[in-house]
Motif scaffolding. Structure first.
Motif, PDB file in Angstrom:
ATOM      1  N   ARG A   2      37.848  48.612  39.405  1.00 41.94           N
ATOM      2  CA  ARG A   2      38.865  47.667  38.945  1.00 41.94           C
ATOM      3  C   ARG A   2      40.160  48.438  38.691  1.00 41.94           C
ATOM      4  O   ARG A   2      40.179  49.418  37.955  1.00 41.94           O
ATOM      5  N   ASN A  25      35.905  46.074  48.152  1.00 39.64           N
ATOM      6  CA  ASN A  25      35.195  45.427  47.044  1.00 39.64           C
ATOM      7  C   ASN A  25      35.856  45.666  45.689  1.00 39.64           C
ATOM      8  O   ASN A  25      35.309  45.267  44.657  1.00 39.64           O
ATOM      9  N   SER A  26      37.015  46.298  45.683  1.00 37.37           N
ATOM     10  CA  SER A  26      37.695  46.572  44.419  1.00 37.37           C
ATOM     11  C   SER A  26      38.348  45.301  43.862  1.00 37.37           C
ATOM     12  O   SER A  26      38.659  44.368  44.607  1.00 37.37           O
ATOM     13  N   GLU A  27      38.533  45.286  42.546  1.00 38.15           N
ATOM     14  CA  GLU A  27      39.246  44.198  41.870  1.00 38.15           C
ATOM     15  C   GLU A  27      40.653  44.692  41.559  1.00 38.15           C
ATOM     16  O   GLU A  27      40.817  45.699  40.869  1.00 38.15           O
ATOM     17  N   TYR A  29      44.403  43.893  39.921  1.00 36.81           N
ATOM     18  CA  TYR A  29      45.194  43.065  39.010  1.00 36.81           C
ATOM     19  C   TYR A  29      46.626  43.583  39.030  1.00 36.81           C
ATOM     20  O   TYR A  29      46.879  44.740  38.703  1.00 36.81           O
ATOM     21  N   ASN A  94      44.486  39.572  41.998  1.00 36.32           N
ATOM     22  CA  ASN A  94      44.878  38.707  40.885  1.00 36.32           C
ATOM     23  C   ASN A  94      46.301  39.030  40.455  1.00 36.32           C
ATOM     24  O   ASN A  94      46.585  40.162  40.061  1.00 36.32           O
TER      25      ASN A  94
END
Length: 211
Positions: A2, A25-27, A29, A94
């Protein structure tokens, strides 16, 4: 993994795309106090090489009339940011807008304490890595204009795909002081002719720190 990226200007958006290319597959923000990505304000959009060499096509959503053509040498910077941000969200990133990072706590991971009007306001976000834009101390002020005819003696200009010309100059170099412009702009930096390419390169460099 993340990752929190502070800011939603072009370098941060480029950084987000490169990270997702390397780590699907990383998140991701992206956190900013701004109300939206792109469309507000304007920065230089000049480029000296083929646009297709600068940014992969799959990093950009449709730009309509502002999509660079083979003979274009400038792009509307704010629209480009918007298109890249849109595609980034479509890829799963995001965007946390109207959001401020009040404090960062560090232990085995980083914890961001958030406030503002965004959906994460009043909460904490735990991430593996935080990416910050380096502070730019360059204070050279440039003036820009968008018009439909070439400005004489302007050494920093390019042709947008919609047929308009984007020109930049220092105050003492203003080519035609009384000329009526479709849009007036101001920008701080070293050289508007290479600003776009420098932002893209910075974004790639920021992404290389992840891992």
């Amino acid at each position: 993994m993340r990752v929190a990226i502070l800011g939603i200007n072009l370098p941060q958006l480029i950084c987000g795309h490169r990270i997702l290319d390397k780590y699907p597959n990383s998140e991701i923000y992206l956190i900013s106090e701004r109300a939206e990505a792109g469309l507000i304000g304007e920065s230089p959009g000049l480029f000296s090489k083929s646009f297709s060499e600068l940014i992969p096509a799959n990093w950009i959503s449709s730009m309509g009339s502002q999509s660079p053509k083979p003979d274009s040498t400038a792009v509307r910077h704010s629209w480009l940011e918007r298109a890249i941000a849109t595609k980034l969200v479509q890829r799963g990133a995001n965007l946390q807008l109207r959001t401020k990072v009040c404090k960062i706590s560090s232990s085995s991971k980083h914890i961001l304490h958030l406030s503002g009007a965004g959906p994460l306001s009043g909460s904490e976000l735990e991430v593996n890595q935080i990416i910050k834009h380096p502070i730019d101390n360059i204070q050279k002020k440039w003036f820009g204009g968008v018009h439909n005819n070439e400005l004489m003696n302007s050494n920093h200009q390019g042709y947008r795909p919609d047929g308009l010309v984007e020109s930049w100059w220092l105050e003492e170099e203003e080519p035609q002081p009384n000329r009526k412009l479709l849009q007036s702009m101001e920008w701080f930096g070293e050289d508007p002719s290479y600003a776009l390419e420098a932002e893209i390169e910075l974004g790639l460099t920021l992404a290389s720190t992840v891992g």
